[in-house]
Write a protein that holds these residues in place. Structure first.
Motif, short mmCIF file in Angstrom:
data_model
loop_
_atom_site.label_atom_id
_atom_site.label_comp_id
_atom_site.label_asym_id
_atom_site.label_seq_id
_atom_site.Cartn_x
_atom_site.Cartn_y
_atom_site.Cartn_z
N ASP A 94 0.80 -1.21 0.00
CA ASP A 94 0.00 0.00 0.00
C ASP A 94 0.84 1.26 0.00
OD1 ASP A 94 -2.69 -0.91 0.03
OD2 ASP A 94 -2.46 -1.53 2.11
N ALA A 96 -12.56 -10.47 4.42
CA ALA A 96 -11.21 -10.77 3.94
C ALA A 96 -10.87 -12.22 4.23
CB ALA A 96 -10.21 -9.85 4.61
N TRP A 146 -7.87 -7.78 -1.72
CA TRP A 146 -7.29 -6.44 -1.62
C TRP A 146 -7.19 -5.78 -2.99
CZ3 TRP A 146 -2.42 -5.39 -3.86
CH2 TRP A 146 -1.90 -4.13 -3.59
#
Length: 389
Positions: A183, A233, A244
């Motif tokens: 990220d 998730a 994701w």
């Protein structure tokens, strides 16, 4: 002053920063993907506004690359640096959350690398600086691309950056265990920034959004909402990676469409809501809100014995108290500190004032004939739309 219709972009900033505050003050565990979407919206806005300003400067009859670049970096420094380094100075002074050891990384706008290399969110009080570091890294390189690359190739460059960013996401199955780096490293956010830049490119030549995008964005948004709300998730690393990836990619087209619509100006009920003064006011101070909100949360938690509401845990008490304190601090900062410094940007136009009225008139942004009384066209000195970033 920027185009009046751009005012709704302030409303988008307000929505984005509220999503971040919800994530950090209210959401269970102190984190929510909605906060991440808020940051992604900021990236699309930044890519759009910065690229549009530079393309408009480049279209001026008397455009010069050197002065335009110098003005860009000075204007960015005036807007971004003073409150940013004021926060770092305060954190250093009180050693908030034992943050002194990482301050050099933050001062060099390498926060994203600090957290990625450590694979840890400590010190939490400065973890939101990762996105500001991404933007600063973008600001260093992107103006050179916009002002120096062949104009006819610019759209292809934007699409190439988006494709490379998307390809970067497929690297993670090789690593077996996903980490913060997926990220926080720059390629993970370049798709959102380049998406905004691509929108600015289309605007500069008067092109509408592609037909497929106008038709498909509700499907992308619906698919994202279904996955976000109803698909937990998975525990398996490979499946978690795929989960994701789609949550990162699916919102891009809807965010782009939303920015495009608000930059033109939405009418009707939605437009009236976006034009509400409190929302626009929050958008105007959103940079300060984003900067200060973890600092105010940390101070509120330390002050819990004197606060009747529960600010020690996520929930409405924390959201109300820390949120209100953040907005007050950001408002004072804007009036006393940021706005006066921001006004100095008028001394650093992208194109020499004597020539500003000759700027190219392509794109979707109407300009008043002859520009403003001091010889600047509104499009080349977007004080309002350039206010946050």
């Amino acid at each position: 002053m920027g185009n009046a219709r751009d005012i709704q972009l302030d409303a988008l900033r307000a929505i984005a920063v509220t999503m971040v505050m919800y994530s950090h003050f209210f959401a269970a565990g102190g984190s929510s993907f909605w906060g991440h979407i808020g940051v992604r919206l900021f990236f699309v806005l930044s890519g759009f506004l910065i690229t549009r300003l530079l393309l408009e400067a480049r279209s001026a009859a008397e455009f010069e690359t050197g002065p335009a670049l110098r003005s860009f970096y000075i204007r960015r420094a005036l807007r971004i640096f003073p409150p940013y380094f004021a926060v770092l100075g305060f954190v250093w002074l009180v050693d908030l959350e034992q943050s002194r050891g990482s301050l050099l990384w933050h001062a060099l706008y390498l926060s994203n690398f600090w957290y990625a290399l450590r694979n840890d969110w400590n010190p939490w009080v400065l973890c939101h600086f990762w996105s500001l570091s991404i933007e600063e890294q973008f600001y260093l390189a992107w103006p050179l691309v916009v002002l120096l690359a062949p104009r006819r190739r610019f759209e292809q460059i934007c699409i190439g950056v988006i494709a490379l960013s998307l390809a970067y996401r497929f690297y993670w199955p090789v690593t077996a265990t996903p980490a913060l780096a997926r990220d926080l490293l720059p390629p993970a956010s370049m798709d959102a920034l380049a998406t905004g830049a691509l929108l600015a490119c289309w605007r500069s030549r008067g092109a509408a959004l592609p037909h497929w995008m106008q038709l498909s964005w509700p499907a992308f948004a619906a698919a994202f909402l279904v996955i976000e709300w109803f698909v937990p998730a998975p525990a398996d690393p490979m499946l978690e990676w795929a989960h994701w990836l789609v949550r990162q990619v699916l919102p891009l087209v809807p965010l782009m469409v939303i920015v495009a619509a608000c930059s033109r100006g939405l009418g009707g009920t939605i437009g009236k809501l976006l034009d509400l003064p409190p929302l626009l006011g929050l958008g105007r101070i959103s940079y300060g809100v984003y900067l200060y909100h973890p600092i105010l949360l940390s101070l509120a938690v330390k002050s819990q014995p004197w606060i009747p509401l529960n600010v020690s845990e996520q929930g409405p008490g924390r959201f109300l108290v820390a949120g209100a304190a953040t907005i007050v601090a950001a408002s004072i900062s804007w009036v006393v500190f940021e706005r006066p410094l921001n006004s100095l940007k008028r001394h650093f136009p992208y194109v020499a004032r004597a020539h500003a009225a000759q700027a190219g008139r392509g794109g979707w942004l109407p300009r008043a004939a002859g520009g403003s009384p001091d010889g600047r066209t509104p499009s080349l000195d977007l004080q309002r739309t350039d206010a946050r970033r």
